[in-house]
Scaffold this active site. Structure first.
Site, PDB file in Angstrom:
ATOM      1  N   PHE A  18      43.325  38.447  44.693  1.00 45.41           N
ATOM      2  CA  PHE A  18      42.640  39.212  45.735  1.00 45.41           C
ATOM      3  C   PHE A  18      43.451  39.361  47.015  1.00 45.41           C
ATOM      4  CE2 PHE A  18      41.507  34.872  47.100  1.00 45.41           C
ATOM      5  CZ  PHE A  18      41.672  34.983  48.468  1.00 45.41           C
TER       6      PHE A  18
ATOM      7  N   LYS B  75      45.069  45.085  35.802  1.00 47.54           N
ATOM      8  CA  LYS B  75      43.727  44.511  35.963  1.00 47.54           C
ATOM      9  C   LYS B  75      43.716  43.861  37.350  1.00 47.54           C
ATOM     10  CE  LYS B  75      41.517  41.216  36.054  1.00 47.54           C
ATOM     11  NZ  LYS B  75      40.797  40.847  37.307  1.00 47.54           N
TER      12      LYS B  75
ATOM     13  N   GLU C 114      38.752  41.798  40.916  1.00 47.46           N
ATOM     14  CA  GLU C 114      37.479  42.510  41.050  1.00 47.46           C
ATOM     15  C   GLU C 114      36.992  42.515  42.499  1.00 47.46           C
ATOM     16  OE1 GLU C 114      38.218  39.736  39.597  1.00 47.46           O
ATOM     17  OE2 GLU C 114      36.606  38.242  39.595  1.00 47.46           O
TER      18      GLU C 114
ATOM     19  N   SER D  64      45.917  31.820  40.887  1.00 44.88           N
ATOM     20  CA  SER D  64      45.894  30.371  41.102  1.00 44.88           C
ATOM     21  C   SER D  64      46.562  29.642  39.929  1.00 44.88           C
ATOM     22  CB  SER D  64      44.446  29.913  41.258  1.00 44.88           C
ATOM     23  OG  SER D  64      43.736  30.244  40.087  1.00 44.88           O
TER      24      SER D  64
ATOM     25  N   CYS E 121      50.244  33.331  49.470  1.00 48.88           N
ATOM     26  CA  CYS E 121      50.885  32.307  48.634  1.00 48.88           C
ATOM     27  C   CYS E 121      52.141  31.783  49.304  1.00 48.88           C
ATOM     28  CB  CYS E 121      51.231  32.888  47.281  1.00 48.88           C
ATOM     29  SG  CYS E 121      52.403  34.222  47.425  1.00 48.88           S
TER      30      CYS E 121
ATOM     31  N   GLU F 225      45.749  22.975  47.232  1.00 47.92           N
ATOM     32  CA  GLU F 225      45.922  24.253  47.931  1.00 47.92           C
ATOM     33  C   GLU F 225      44.586  24.629  48.567  1.00 47.92           C
ATOM     34  OE1 GLU F 225      46.370  27.844  45.512  1.00 47.92           O
ATOM     35  OE2 GLU F 225      47.719  28.669  47.016  1.00 47.92           O
TER      36      GLU F 225
END
Ligand code: NAD
Length: 496
Positions: free
Chosen positions: A147, A171, A174, A224, A279, A380
């Site tokens: 995301f 993909k 969402e 992740s 990240c 994290e």
């Protein structure tokens, strides 16, 4: 309601499952997205498979021209893409525009396909024998994205895959589907044939269908670590090549000889930019020797000045985090830091943004005297929480970082070339900054971490991206009239 993008057009999903897309600054549902079903994935794979032979056989030069037109359209629509990214993710418009720019740079790199796809040639590898290699497309490739970079991370993948002659199914997360769908429309406008690029928003069902589909040849993933590991293992079990980039815990080492105002400014952006949802965010400062007290005072002064608010408001430094659930998780981490004995210097819990009371805000948070056994160091957090650990020497700092399971990025702040050189040599991390806080490599270098930050062999974009999306074929050639040597022999050929 958003649609899927299959075979060059919007297509209604066959799935009955949907997900809300929420503006995290307001907490309001702004659109709904279908969660693609296995039948949707099958339809996308059929379109991509049918488009493949024609696209593979389109010359690299023509492919490059379409990419160049796509790049122009991305520039024209940069503000629109940034607005979509900011609206669905929450980051500031300026930050979102910067990330779209970093994606555009990958398209620029990919447009060099005619040069990038040149193989090697050697004359006379044996008497009268030549050898050349070529890089050929693999087929249908798929990308699964997180995301936090709605435009940039997809652009780490599909422009290079497509430049190499593959077709692609994306993909996207969402939570942030709109940038990917808009880019698909722009790519079509640039002249991309139908079926070469398809976008199927969805969740685990769509991901599993891609991982298991026999006609999908390669999987690129960013997200992740637990999901990256799952993707790597599952896709490999189904015979695909995989690059799966995972989570991070990035350390910045500060030596006593560092220029401290410069360093504190750099760490501010790296820790709190995009609300820490990068990240490559710096989430851990390792203060060496006696630098900590002065450094922490400078970080605190700066953190307290940051303006938190909706990403589309002028003057805002830091937007909300992605969801209410993620905000609560971050607050839980801050609670655990306090409970485990770290010193909370700046507390971002309970922040209220006037007019946006339903938004998912966490203020900049700074911890000092953190130790390696605390949860806030080990896990994290992916939020605006910066932790400071104190060590005596550079060697202690290097050993601490090398013990951490994550190894995406790291940085050192120092005036010493010798210290920096030692750090870059000994540190077991994929991307290193020297007085550069977020060392995200440019598109013509490759992006990727080590250890639990990347499962697979090849990094993204740069030449490693080209190698990931191509297969090498070596051709050895002899023309008989050019040699008088007898070739019929049962002995292993040595050519010389
Ligand atoms: P995530 O792992 O939850 O989701 C990533 C993608 O995987 C999404 O498309 C999601 O729909 C899908 N997914 C989620 N759960 C799944 C499951 N169980 N099975 C199959 N698919 C699943 O990650 P996120 O929350 O979207 O993104 C944040 C994470 O991404 C952070 O850990 C961050 O460090 C990481 N990240 C890493 C890099 C990198 O370059 N290493 C870059 C950006 C983000």
């Amino acid at each position: 309601m958003i649609n899927l993008w299959i075979n060059g057009q919007h297509k209604e999903s066959l799935s009955h499952r949907t997900s809300d897309v929420i503006n995290p600054a307001t907490g309001k549902v702004i659109r709904r997205v279908p969660l693609a079903s296995r039948q949707d994935i099958d339809a996308a794979v059929v379109a991509a498979k049918q488009a493949f032979p024609g696209w593979r056989d389109t010359t690299a030069l023509r492919r490059s021209r379409i990419l160049n037109r796509f790049r122009e359209l991305l520039e024209v629509h940069r503000a629109e893409l940034a607005q979509l990214a900011s609206e669905e993710h929450g980051k500031t418009l300026e930050d979102a525009a910067g990330s779209v720019q970093r994606g555009i740079e990958v398209v620029e790199f990919a447009a060099g396909a005619p040069h990038l796809l040149k193989g090697e040639h050697a004359e006379n590898v044996g008497r009268g024998v030549d050898c050349h290699s070529m890089l050929q497309a693999i087929g249908v490739c798929a990308g699964i994205t997180p995301f936090n970079f709605p435009a940039m991370v997809p652009m780490w993948m599909f422009p290079i895959a497509i430049a190499c002659g593959n077709t692609f199914i994306l993909k996207p997360s969402e939570k942030v589907p709109s940038c990917s769908l808009r880019m698909a429309e722009l790519f079509k406008e640039a002249g991309l044939p139908d079926g070469v690029f398809n976008v199927v928003p969805g969740d685990k069902e769509a991901v599993d269908a891609l991982l298991e589909h026999p006609d999908v040849r390669a999987i690129s993933f960013v997200g992740s670590t637990p999901v990256a590991k799952y993707i790597y293992e599952t896709a490999a079990r189904h015979g695909k090549r995989v690059q799966a980039l995972g989570g991070a815990k990035n350390h910045a080492v500060v030596l006593p000889d560092a220029e401290l105002d410069f360093t504190a400014d750099a760490i501010m952006g790296a820790a709190y930019g995009s609300a820490g949802e990068r990240c490559m965010a710096i989430s851990t400062v390792v203060a060496v020797g006696d630098v900590a007290d002065t450094l922490v005072a400078k970080l605190k002064a700066r953190a307290e000045k940051l303006v938190v608010g909706p990403g589309d408001c002028k003057g805002v430094d830091m937007g909300p985090v992605i969801s209410a659930q993620h905000r609560d998780r971050i607050v839980g981490y801050i609670d655990s830091g306090v409970a485990q004995g770290a010193t909370l210097v700046t507390d971002g819990r309970g922040i209220r943004v006037s007019g946006y009371e339903s938004g998912y805000f966490v203020g900049p948070t700074l911890f000092d005297h953190v130790s390696t056994d605390m949860t806030i160091y080990q896990e994290e957090i992916f939020g605006p929480v910066l932790t400071v650990l104190r060590v005596d020497t550079l060697l202690d700092a290097i050993e601490m970082i090398n013990r951490n399971q994550y190894a995406n990025g790291t940085a050192i702040f120092t005036a010493s070339g010798a210290a920096a050189r030692r750090f870059q040599h000994e540190i077991e991390v994929g991307m290193v900054g020297i007085n550069v806080p977020i060392p995200v490599p440019m598109a013509f270098f490759s992006f990727g971490g080590w250890k639990s930050s990347l499962f697979g062999d090849l990094h993204m974009h740069g030449m490693e991206g080209v190698y990931f999306y191509t297969r090498t074929k070596a051709v050895t050639t002899r023309w008989p009239e050019m040699t008088d040597k007898k070739v019929s022999s049962l002995v292993m050929p040595t050519l010389g």
